[in-house]
Scaffold this motif. Structure first.
Motif, PDB file in Angstrom:
ATOM      1  N   VAL A  99       0.848  -1.184   0.000  1.00 29.47           N
ATOM      2  CA  VAL A  99       0.000   0.000   0.000  1.00 29.47           C
ATOM      3  C   VAL A  99       0.890   1.243   0.000  1.00 29.47           C
ATOM      4  N   LYS A 100       0.599   2.157  -0.907  1.00 31.16           N
ATOM      5  CA  LYS A 100       1.360   3.403  -0.962  1.00 31.16           C
ATOM      6  C   LYS A 100       0.626   4.474  -0.164  1.00 31.16           C
ATOM      7  N   LYS A 101       1.333   5.076   0.772  1.00 32.51           N
ATOM      8  CA  LYS A 101       0.783   6.143   1.594  1.00 32.51           C
ATOM      9  C   LYS A 101       1.616   7.408   1.399  1.00 32.51           C
ATOM     10  N   THR A 129       2.356  11.400   0.562  1.00 37.53           N
ATOM     11  CA  THR A 129       1.887  12.368  -0.419  1.00 37.53           C
ATOM     12  C   THR A 129       2.451  12.028  -1.791  1.00 37.53           C
ATOM     13  N   PRO A 145       5.966   9.832  -1.341  1.00 39.14           N
ATOM     14  CA  PRO A 145       5.222   8.602  -1.081  1.00 39.14           C
ATOM     15  C   PRO A 145       5.992   7.668  -0.147  1.00 39.14           C
ATOM     16  N   ARG A 184       7.191  -0.661   6.778  1.00 38.27           N
ATOM     17  CA  ARG A 184       7.711   0.282   5.779  1.00 38.27           C
ATOM     18  C   ARG A 184       8.690  -0.458   4.884  1.00 38.27           C
TER      19      ARG A 184
END
Length: 590
Positions: free
Chosen positions: A403-405, A407, A411, A420
């Protein structure tokens, strides 16, 4: 294979093992359009003088059996060990060396070989079939620890047998039909039984001919022997007074009195010394140095030989234990690396075109497999090519639960368990092109939210991490087969090999696809029909492309430079590049 001068071997990769193809191989085409790749015809040289060749790290041994780093293979194998049959780079064919002749039986399993009359080691002792058999037995002896060679001298896991007829005549007996027997015999550097047999019997052969051994105790069959060694600085080789080869006028080779290997890790210093004439030959110079020398009017000239056989690729560590069974690796990160969708996402995220055109200034070719375009006969032209496609990379990661979180500007990628995504990439500190590539890859992966930390480390330590300790997460490394024949890739593709870089020394194949490659490789090695053999090798290439156990980046061009002092300079795009014909090099008169 070749010797894979994985380099580890190298070529090595090493590994540098060295298995090269023979019959009817066309000369490798030069992809460069530069006119400066023309070389003067070979001339009868003048005996005497010395030339200096740059190496980036010192050799670890003078014993060809345990040579696994490029400098070690270069000196111990190519300069100090002669072979019965050898690959002639100018013609891309095999030629007789210590052997006067050889005949392959119709069964493609037996080879009758006759040694030249009167050939001698550097100490004057005759070279006989006893020495040839001793050298082959030494490779197979587990106590010799000849890891970089033994896999390449096995046929479907079985050794080659020998039969001595007399001092000059012998027979090799292969366990099953093979397509290119010369490939194997060219791996056989002949060692002196009369000097080393006691060490072999005592199980100490792996320790023989260390870099601290007194030079007069090192007896060689090749064109040179050791004169002196200054630790970490230089190795001075001198002419083997009993080397067998002569030029067309009957002058005994080598022409040179000395060939010095100068250890110069820093590329800037190497270029300075080339311009000062304290170094005469440098292989694989930087793109910037190529441009600088091309535009200069000095005594040194650069040459672009086009793509080489060597590859640059990312290796993810999939090893679960060290060689002695101790746990190694981060289980969380290995779960990422073990997912081929993760590896394929990394491949899709690498902008190879930018690396080719900008980073390496046009002196590289994008790479999508383990066989480069320099290998015209055996590369699969239809192997799947992974385009630069961040959306495709993101899709593959999403399918794997990442999952990319963060901004869009900053990112951050997380796995399905909330970890992470971050890992370290080892890069040889002396290798400027790889450090530049690593910077581009770091930026590319950052766009996916992956934090990749680039860790420059001395080449010997990177090689040790890859081949011995397995203490790393990922590395930008590579390998260089010293030949074009499929067998030269054995150390890399076979699952049980020490140079099976992503997971070496497996007792059994870790995956079904690795087991299939083992089976296909054995089939191609004994297939006599060239078209059927090519189809088998193409299938191996496609499986490797689909599974992406390593992420290919580029095949760098072989860019060399030499001063005008060097006579008979005719560099090859195949290792050992500028000094494949070291015995024919001479010092030009002023």
């Amino acid at each position: 294979m070749s010797k894979f001068t994985s380099l580890l071997r190298v070529l090595v990769l090493v590994v540098f093992a060295t298995f090269i193809f023979s019959c009817g191989q066309p000369p490798a085409a030069n992809d460069s359009t530069n006119s400066n790749t023309k070389f003067a015809p070979k001339a009868a040289g003048t005996r005497g003088g010395s030339l200096a060749y740059r190496i980036t790290a010192p050799p670890a041994t003078f014993n060809s059996l345990v040579a696994t780093t490029e400098p070690s293979i270069l000196i111990a194998f190519y300069m100090m060990a002669a072979r019965p049959i050898e690959f002639e780079h100018a013609t891309q064919k095999y030629r007789a060396a210590l052997a006067e002749s050889w005949t392959v039986g119709t069964d493609r399993q037996t080879v009758d070989m006759k040694l030249r009359e009167g050939i001698k080691f550097s100490d004057g002792h005759p070279i006989t079939t006893e020495d040839v058999v001793f050298s082959l037995d030494a490779i197979y002896d587990p106590k010799s620890e000849a890891a970089a060679w033994v896999d390449s001298m096995m046929i479907n896991g079985k050794p080659i047998a020998t039969k001595i007829i007399d001092e000059r005549n012998m027979q090799f007996v292969f366990p099953e039909p093979v397509a290119g027997v010369e490939t194997y015999i060219d791996n056989l550097g002949v060692l002196p039984k009369h000097i080393l047999n006691a060490d072999k019997e005592a199980g100490k052969l792996k320790d023989s001919y260390s870099v601290t051994t007194s030079p007069e105790q090192i007896v060689t069959s090749g064109p040179f022997c050791v004169e002196s060694a200054v630790a970490g600085e230089k190795i001075v080789l001198k002419r083997n007074p009993n080397y067998w080869r002569k030029d067309e006028k009957g002058t005994q080779l080598p022409y040179l009195d000395q060939l010095t290997f100068e250890v110069v890790p820093d590329s800037n210093q190497a270029l300075t010394r080339l311009n000062q004439n304290s170094i005469d030959i440098i292989d694989r110079i930087r793109a910037a140095d190529y441009a600088s020398l091309l535009n200069a009017n000095g005594n040194a000239k650069p040459y672009d030989l086009g793509p080489g056989l060597g590859v640059d690729h990312i290796i993810f560590n999939l090893s679960k234990t060290t060689k002695d069974g101790k746990p190694v690796g981060d289980p969380i990160k290995q779960s990422w690396f073990s997912d081929k969708r993760f590896r394929r996402a990394i491949s899709a995220a690498v902008d190879r075109t930018t690396i080719e055109t900008s980073t390496l200034q046009g002196l590289a070719t994008p790479l999508y497999g383990f066989v480069t375009s320099a290998n015209h006969q055996w590369i699969d032209p239809n192997v799947t090519k992974t385009p630069y496609d961040l959306k495709q990379a993101e899709q593959l990661l999403s399918e794997s639960g990442f999952v990319k979180k963060g901004t869009p500007e900053s990112p951050e990628l997380f796995d399905a368990k909330g970890n992470r995504v971050e890992f370290s990439l080892l890069v040889p500190a002396e290798n400027e092109p790889r450090k530049l590539m690593a910077a581009v890859i770091q930026e590319d992966l950052n766009k996916l939210g992956i934090k990749m930390n680039v860790v420059p480390l001395e080449s010997n330590k990177v090689g040790a991490a890859a081949a011995a300790t397995y203490d790393y997460e990922a590395m930008l490394f590579g390998l260089t087969p010293s030949g074009v024949e499929p067998t030269t890739y054995a150390n890399f593709v076979l699952s049980g090999s020490d140079i099976h870089q992503w997971q070496p020394s497996q007792k059994t194949p870790a995956t079904e696809w690795e087991a299939k490659i083992d089976k296909l490789f054995a089939e191609q090695a004994r297939e006599a029909d060239p078209q059927k053999r090519a189809a088998l090798f193409n299938e191996i290439q496609q499986i490797m492309s689909d599974e992406t156990p390593v992420v290919p980046i580029v095949a760098r061009h072989i860019i060399t430079a030499a001063t005008n002092r060097v006579g008979n300079y005719a560099p090859s795009s195949i290792f050992p590049y500028s000094i494949w014909n070291a015995e024919e090099l001479f010092v030009r008169p002023n």
